[in-house]
Design a protein around this motif. Structure first.
Motif, PDB file in Angstrom:
ATOM      1  N   UNK A   1       0.856  -1.191   0.000  1.00  0.00           N
ATOM      2  CA  UNK A   1       0.000   0.000   0.000  1.00  0.00           C
ATOM      3  C   UNK A   1       0.890   1.239   0.000  1.00  0.00           C
ATOM      4  N   UNK A   2       0.776   2.068  -1.037  1.00  0.00           N
ATOM      5  CA  UNK A   2       1.565   3.300  -1.082  1.00  0.00           C
ATOM      6  C   UNK A   2       0.689   4.543  -0.903  1.00  0.00           C
ATOM      7  N   UNK A   3      -0.628   4.369  -0.982  1.00  0.00           N
ATOM      8  CA  UNK A   3      -1.531   5.489  -0.724  1.00  0.00           C
ATOM      9  C   UNK A   3      -2.916   4.938  -0.400  1.00  0.00           C
ATOM     10  N   UNK A   4      -3.550   5.548   0.600  1.00  0.00           N
ATOM     11  CA  UNK A   4      -4.945   5.210   0.913  1.00  0.00           C
ATOM     12  C   UNK A   4      -5.662   6.484   1.320  1.00  0.00           C
TER      13      UNK A   4
ATOM     14  N   UNK B   1     -18.675  11.817   0.253  1.00  0.00           N
ATOM     15  CA  UNK B   1     -19.705  12.032  -0.770  1.00  0.00           C
ATOM     16  C   UNK B   1     -19.705  13.462  -1.294  1.00  0.00           C
ATOM     17  N   UNK B   2     -19.234  14.418  -0.483  1.00  0.00           N
ATOM     18  CA  UNK B   2     -19.187  15.814  -0.940  1.00  0.00           C
ATOM     19  C   UNK B   2     -17.841  16.188  -1.563  1.00  0.00           C
ATOM     20  N   UNK B   3     -16.986  15.186  -1.804  1.00  0.00           N
ATOM     21  CA  UNK B   3     -15.751  15.413  -2.547  1.00  0.00           C
ATOM     22  C   UNK B   3     -14.517  15.709  -1.726  1.00  0.00           C
ATOM     23  N   UNK B   4     -14.599  15.739  -0.406  1.00  0.00           N
ATOM     24  CA  UNK B   4     -13.415  15.984   0.411  1.00  0.00           C
ATOM     25  C   UNK B   4     -12.549  14.726   0.470  1.00  0.00           C
ATOM     26  N   UNK B   5     -11.225  14.912   0.424  1.00  0.00           N
ATOM     27  CA  UNK B   5     -10.312  13.777   0.481  1.00  0.00           C
ATOM     28  C   UNK B   5      -9.476  13.839   1.752  1.00  0.00           C
ATOM     29  N   UNK B   6      -9.412  12.703   2.436  1.00  0.00           N
ATOM     30  CA  UNK B   6      -8.585  12.563   3.626  1.00  0.00           C
ATOM     31  C   UNK B   6      -7.553  11.482   3.345  1.00  0.00           C
ATOM     32  N   UNK B   7      -6.268  11.862   3.313  1.00  0.00           N
ATOM     33  CA  UNK B   7      -5.201  10.918   3.013  1.00  0.00           C
ATOM     34  C   UNK B   7      -4.776  10.234   4.310  1.00  0.00           C
ATOM     35  N   UNK B   8      -4.985   8.937   4.369  1.00  0.00           N
ATOM     36  CA  UNK B   8      -4.654   8.173   5.566  1.00  0.00           C
ATOM     37  C   UNK B   8      -3.260   7.579   5.513  1.00  0.00           C
ATOM     38  N   UNK B   9      -2.818   7.218   4.311  1.00  0.00           N
ATOM     39  CA  UNK B   9      -1.513   6.588   4.140  1.00  0.00           C
ATOM     40  C   UNK B   9      -0.873   7.154   2.885  1.00  0.00           C
TER      41      UNK B   9
END
Length: 282
Positions: A66-69, A74-82
């Protein structure tokens, strides 16, 4: 690969032996849709669509690391966990990144570094404890596999020993009557996720010293998965915020070769600062 034990694979990297498992069944359970895409350089992208419209997007390199997660709401916000630079996986040769770090030097009392659940009289203490920063400066972002395999990296963040929840010999099942022992921890996780939806928690499984090393690795990994599944199914902690790893009998709480319930346990660490860009910057 050394051997397969059920749905677990025992893998050896040099003199390091670890257990690997597939988290997709836990991650995709109840999903509305799951689809995969091939990307350049042998990468793949997995997208899990939840009923609430959230998407969990995981990018893996050609070796499955896993290099990105991210979670895209639903409203388009992105939260980068990894996130990790895949330059560290160009040839898939494992080298412990902890070897580049000096021995850890604690400047805090041990009870502020390792929290025994048996000593918790107020559930709020789980939140206060997990909300604390790492005990040393983080050098770079690491992958989930690096954190799971390197004891030195894990030592950078604090640990909750959930020693109130133990397992029967040879079992990874959590009796229904024991689920309540996860409530305080789950409430702390929920509060932390309310403040930062990109939090990632590592659940570590352990066994006592009875049985073979390889069998104990597989058993401990199933114990970690059982706790992760219970946190999701009973307390609604999103599965993408939980990663699991078994360590067998490597880290005994009680130094004995006999069957000891205290050693059949799980530990929890908030590894967000090690794997997430925003948390690391903060």
């Amino acid at each position: 690969m050394v051997r397969e034990i059920g749905d677990r694979i025992i893998v050896q990297f040099g003199d390091h032996i670890t257990v690997e498992s597939n988290d997709r069944p836990r991650m995709t359970r109840g999903a509305k849709e799951v689809y995969y895409e091939d990307l350049p350089r042998g990468r793949t992208r997995e997208t899990i669509v939840r009923e609430n419209g959230n998407q969990i997007v995981t990018v893996r390199d050609r070796y499955g690391n896993v290099i990105r997660r991210s979670r895209i709401t639903a409203d388009g916000r992105e939260f980068v966990m990894v996130y990790v630079d895949d330059q560290y996986y160009r040839d898939n040769n494992w080298r412990d990144p902890g070897l580049d770090l000096p021995p850890i030097r604690l400047t805090i009392p041990v009870n502020e570094y390792i929290l025994d659940a048996a000593d918790v009289d107020d559930p709020q203490r789980y939140y206060t404890f997990l909300d604390q920063p790492p005990v040393e400066r983080i050098q770079r972002l690491y992958s989930l596999d690096e954190v799971k395999r390197s004891a030195r990296l894990r030592d950078i963040v604090r640990r909750v020993d959930l020693d109130t929840l133990t397992f029967e010999t040879g079992s990874a099942d959590i009796p229904e009557g024991e689920l309540g022992k996860l409530k305080g921890l789950a409430e702390a996780m929920e509060k932390l996720l309310g403040e930062n939806p990109a939090e990632t928690f590592l659940i570590e499984g352990h066994t006592d010293a009875v049985g073979s090393d390889e069998a104990n690795l597989a058993l401990s990994d199933r114990r970690a998965e059982s706790v992760a599944s219970a946190l999701t199914n009973s307390f609604a902690i999103p599965p993408e915020n939980l990663v699991t790893q078994g360590y067998g009998e490597q880290y005994l709480k009680v130094k004995t070769e006999e069957a000891a319930r205290e050693n059949r346990r799980v530990g929890i660490r908030r590894i967000t600062p090690l794997v997430a860009p925003v948390a690391s910057a903060n």
